[in-house]
Write a protein that holds these residues in place. Structure first.
Motif, PDB file in Angstrom:
ATOM      1  N   SER A 164    -148.989 -28.613  41.949  1.00 31.18           N
ATOM      2  CA  SER A 164    -148.618 -29.727  41.269  1.00 31.18           C
ATOM      3  C   SER A 164    -149.857 -30.226  40.350  1.00 31.18           C
ATOM      4  CB  SER A 164    -148.403 -30.971  41.848  1.00 31.18           C
ATOM      5  OG  SER A 164    -147.175 -30.659  42.859  1.00 31.18           O
ATOM      6  N   LEU A 165    -151.082 -29.920  40.624  1.00 32.88           N
ATOM      7  CA  LEU A 165    -152.089 -30.478  39.879  1.00 32.88           C
ATOM      8  C   LEU A 165    -152.290 -29.528  38.977  1.00 32.88           C
ATOM      9  CD1 LEU A 165    -154.432 -32.726  40.633  1.00 32.88           C
ATOM     10  CD2 LEU A 165    -155.762 -30.762  41.382  1.00 32.88           C
ATOM     11  N   ASN A 166    -152.094 -28.520  38.767  1.00 34.83           N
ATOM     12  CA  ASN A 166    -152.239 -27.388  37.906  1.00 34.83           C
ATOM     13  C   ASN A 166    -151.038 -27.564  36.937  1.00 34.83           C
ATOM     14  OD1 ASN A 166    -152.846 -24.801  36.471  1.00 34.83           O
ATOM     15  ND2 ASN A 166    -150.793 -24.154  37.248  1.00 34.83           N
ATOM     16  N   ALA A 167    -149.995 -27.795  37.288  1.00 37.52           N
ATOM     17  CA  ALA A 167    -148.953 -28.120  36.441  1.00 37.52           C
ATOM     18  C   ALA A 167    -149.047 -29.485  35.678  1.00 37.52           C
ATOM     19  CB  ALA A 167    -147.542 -28.189  37.057  1.00 37.52           C
ATOM     20  N   HIS A 168    -149.498 -30.474  36.186  1.00 35.44           N
ATOM     21  CA  HIS A 168    -149.483 -31.838  35.467  1.00 35.44           C
ATOM     22  C   HIS A 168    -150.986 -31.616  34.314  1.00 35.44           C
ATOM     23  CE1 HIS A 168    -146.383 -34.487  36.854  1.00 35.44           C
ATOM     24  NE2 HIS A 168    -146.646 -33.682  38.126  1.00 35.44           N
ATOM     25  N   ARG A 169    -152.071 -31.050  34.930  1.00 37.11           N
ATOM     26  CA  ARG A 169    -153.110 -30.629  33.942  1.00 37.11           C
ATOM     27  C   ARG A 169    -152.520 -30.142  32.882  1.00 37.11           C
ATOM     28  NH1 ARG A 169    -157.817 -29.229  38.196  1.00 37.11           N
ATOM     29  NH2 ARG A 169    -158.388 -31.366  38.494  1.00 37.11           N
ATOM     30  N   ASN A 170    -151.861 -29.055  32.962  1.00 37.60           N
ATOM     31  CA  ASN A 170    -151.083 -28.180  31.881  1.00 37.60           C
ATOM     32  C   ASN A 170    -150.375 -28.934  30.840  1.00 37.60           C
ATOM     33  OD1 ASN A 170    -152.967 -26.271  32.933  1.00 37.60           O
ATOM     34  ND2 ASN A 170    -151.238 -25.020  33.695  1.00 37.60           N
ATOM     35  N   SER A 171    -149.500 -29.630  31.366  1.00 40.93           N
ATOM     36  CA  SER A 171    -148.536 -30.618  30.530  1.00 40.93           C
ATOM     37  C   SER A 171    -148.977 -31.445  29.768  1.00 40.93           C
ATOM     38  CB  SER A 171    -147.343 -31.117  31.602  1.00 40.93           C
ATOM     39  OG  SER A 171    -147.803 -32.186  32.215  1.00 40.93           O
ATOM     40  N   ARG A 172    -150.184 -32.058  30.060  1.00 42.00           N
ATOM     41  CA  ARG A 172    -150.651 -33.019  29.079  1.00 42.00           C
ATOM     42  C   ARG A 172    -150.951 -32.744  27.955  1.00 42.00           C
ATOM     43  NH1 ARG A 172    -156.407 -34.351  32.038  1.00 42.00           N
ATOM     44  NH2 ARG A 172    -156.166 -31.969  31.971  1.00 42.00           N
ATOM     45  N   THR A 173    -150.871 -31.695  27.215  1.00 43.98           N
ATOM     46  CA  THR A 173    -151.112 -31.394  25.732  1.00 43.98           C
ATOM     47  C   THR A 173    -149.897 -30.575  25.407  1.00 43.98           C
ATOM     48  OG1 THR A 173    -152.352 -29.486  26.840  1.00 43.98           O
ATOM     49  CG2 THR A 173    -153.398 -31.184  26.068  1.00 43.98           C
ATOM     50  N   VAL A 174    -148.848 -30.680  26.124  1.00 42.29           N
ATOM     51  CA  VAL A 174    -147.564 -30.104  25.441  1.00 42.29           C
ATOM     52  C   VAL A 174    -146.581 -30.990  25.066  1.00 42.29           C
ATOM     53  CG1 VAL A 174    -145.588 -28.545  26.327  1.00 42.29           C
ATOM     54  CG2 VAL A 174    -148.001 -28.277  27.176  1.00 42.29           C
ATOM     55  N   ALA A 175    -146.375 -31.059  23.731  1.00 40.78           N
ATOM     56  CA  ALA A 175    -145.505 -32.031  23.158  1.00 40.78           C
ATOM     57  C   ALA A 175    -144.172 -32.052  23.701  1.00 40.78           C
ATOM     58  CB  ALA A 175    -145.323 -31.588  21.554  1.00 40.78           C
ATOM     59  N   HIS A 176    -143.462 -30.977  24.187  1.00 39.72           N
ATOM     60  CA  HIS A 176    -141.991 -31.129  24.645  1.00 39.72           C
ATOM     61  C   HIS A 176    -142.136 -31.149  26.151  1.00 39.72           C
ATOM     62  CE1 HIS A 176    -143.284 -26.615  25.324  1.00 39.72           C
ATOM     63  NE2 HIS A 176    -142.430 -26.763  26.168  1.00 39.72           N
ATOM     64  N   ALA A 177    -143.224 -31.376  26.813  1.00 39.53           N
ATOM     65  CA  ALA A 177    -143.158 -31.623  28.398  1.00 39.53           C
ATOM     66  C   ALA A 177    -142.698 -33.125  28.581  1.00 39.53           C
ATOM     67  CB  ALA A 177    -144.687 -31.326  29.017  1.00 39.53           C
TER      68      ALA A 177
END
Lengths: 380, 380
Positions: A164-177
């Motif tokens: 979950s940590l990796n997923a939420h870190r990665n989504s921070r900079t994704v416009a459509h997330a």
């Protein structure tokens, strides 16, 4: 059999509750993908959706979305495999082009989960007579798997935190997330139990989304796009339907089979894969998939997260734009989002989430409690 | 693209209410088809079904039926296009083999309508926001079409009697047909109104059924069967979704387009077709299909029945084993029954219902109020 390439992608931002209707969502994603591909016509539309029968009271969705998108006279069908319906529709669009029956096909996934309570309809992915009747849901079945896994290997339930940590870190900079706010390890470890040992932040969210992509024969791809992505393999496999009928429920045999077939067809090794968009609807699934595909020994999938190997710079980056956990998991649309994100990665358009040297990627989508697994390998 | 042949068929008798469960029905039809084909393995199973979400509370049906039939590890997916779901799954199995992705594929249709009230779920084939909300059902929409047709051409509502009469005459000698008792023209003309001007005996019945067929590359067909049947063309088209959005609702444009494409691909003329298994869910649909495909001028489809041209010895035999009207219309299974019956006809195994010199046949399946039309041309 013709080689097939993706030459256009389109998607809406994943939202908790969109103001658009289901048909509008689907039509907008389709239109965006067609525009991205500079296509002036379409032969066929394949739609992935799981819940419209119950949540919108609507069937016949592919023809409805074709009409809404202004696509006249074309072929239109839905393809389904429960929670892997998006990947099933991707595979069918692929077959339509590969076979020569369609020159330009669109695969679109759409799900609007904000209308009504989706959980009972989601549970229909299980065996209704022998599982749902006894009170099982998709969540409880995943909790069973996680409990079994933790018990067998003597692990505490916070060993999966890294997913979950990796997923939420990665989504921070994704416009459509869906989720862009930071989430700490502590928040994950202390979030409330949904179905013990699964905590809230081990689960992907209920949300709305629609995504689409355009496929053409590889020989024609450059006429549509300066950066086509080739589908190197498409493969589907099933396991025994019920978890309880499997010899070892912690071994996802359909994931193993489907990935193995895909690697052989694409003529690649799993070590060559630069990113893997897997089906982290629950953290335990991500962990078990990594083991089944061969990135970790049995009982050691969680160590990949623990050792930081699943992050964008790691040996096997997963959920590079947030995955199901943080980009969101609008069921029938999810695998199309995964494919769109892989297209962005393989064509160097992933912005701050770009995986370096990404030329070969894999996506895997899971139907039910890992009963159906569909794998695609894509490359540039 | 590889040529594809049907090398095995299997089906259950159509019943008002079977004692078998949905999964048992599907598995038995699949096993019967595999046995008929002498196949020792299967690569992929495609399932057509429309109503299990509501009537059985079950999704993920293809994987469930694969498991029940003892087919391990294989690909399994559902394909849908509302009431044309059986034909949609037939087309997808065809694409899987034609593309080279599957060597042996099974298309299976299954529907158990005897559990619950199917009508509301059937209506989801229409536009729920703009038709069902206003009270429309599939039956009322067909009644609208019939009224429009009768009014435009100044006809009485008994001009369609010949369609039901032919269907019930043909089904008397068909073991798997639902209705085997004789039905008179008078009974049809005086049966109660279901939704005026549609009478009870203008309607196909609510029933249970399952059917399956096995497809392989034509080059391998003789290794499986002494009497393979070749799929010469497969084609799908859509019309404007809502009847009200069409320029002329009595003209089934998707039937016209789908048949035209199929004739071109098969390189045959409509006059060469020896029998036509059409979608006589309501007599008006049979009438309008005959016009759209070109067997009659607009407004004259009914005269084919009146002049006795649709009977087994006529110029264009339809519903040769009872059709939807009298063999029965277990929705998702219907198009597979149609295909199985065509296989029997083309291989001289239709018994008392044998159409003479049957070497080329066509089937057409309709989704919703003629929104989706899927055509297959088959030959020996």
């Amino acid at each position: 059999m013709r080689d097939v390439s993706i030459v256009g992608i389109g998607y809406l931002p994943v939202e908790k509750a969109t103001k658009l209707s289901l048909r509008q969502m689907g039509a907008r994603a389709v239109q965006a993908a067609i525009e991205d591909a500079n296509a002036d016509r379409v032969d066929a539309l394949f739609v992935g959706n799981m819940l419209a029968d119950e949540l919108q009271g609507q069937k016949h969705l592919a023809a409805l979305i074709a009409d809404e998108a202004g696509l006249r006279d074309i072929e239109a069908m839905e393809v389904r495999a429960a929670t892997a319906s998006g990947a099933a529709c991707l595979r069918m669009a692929y077959l339509a082009v590969a076979s020569g029956e369609a020159e330009i096909a669109v695969a679109a996934g759409v799900e609007k989960m904000s209308e009504g309570i989706p959980t009972p309809a989601l549970s229909k992915a299980l065996d209704v007579e022998r599982e749902v009747r006894d009170g099982a849901t998709l969540i409880s079945r995943n909790a069973d798997l996680m409990r079994l896994y933790l018990d067998r290997y003597g692990l505490k339930d916070d060993v999966l935190t890294g997913f979950s940590l990796n997923a939420h870190r990665n989504s921070r900079t994704v416009a459509h997330a869906l989720y862009k706010k930071p989430v700490t390890a502590r928040a994950i470890k202390t979030s409330r139990y949904i179905s013990s040992p699964i905590r809230l932040l081990h689960c992907s969210p209920i949300c709305d989304g629609a995504a689409a992509l355009v496929m053409v024969p590889t020989s024609e791809a450059r006429a549509f796009s300066p950066h086509p992505v080739k589908i190197l393999a498409s493969s589907a496999a099933t396991d025994r339907f019920r978890v309880d009928d499997r010899e070892d429920p912690t071994w996802l045999n359909a994931a193993y089979l489907s990935a193995g077939r895909a690697f052989r067809r694409a003529n690649v090794n799993r070590e060559d894969i630069k990113l893997f968009e897997l089906h982290d609807a629950f953290s335990i699934m991500a962990c078990l998939q990594l083991e089944a595909v061969g990135y970790a020994e049995r009982g050691e999938g969680w160590t990949l997260a623990e050792r930081g190997l699943i992050v964008p710079g790691g040996t096997i980056p997963i959920a590079t734009m947030g995955g199901l956990k943080a980009r969101g998991h609008p069921i029938g649309a999810t695998a199309i989002y995964q494919a769109c994100e892989i297209v962005l990665q393989l064509t160097g358009r992933a912005g701050k989430n770009q995986v370096r040297d990404a030329h070969l990627a894999m996506t895997q989508s899971i139907g039910g409690a890992a009963t159906t697994v569909i794998t695609h390998v894509m490359g540039v």
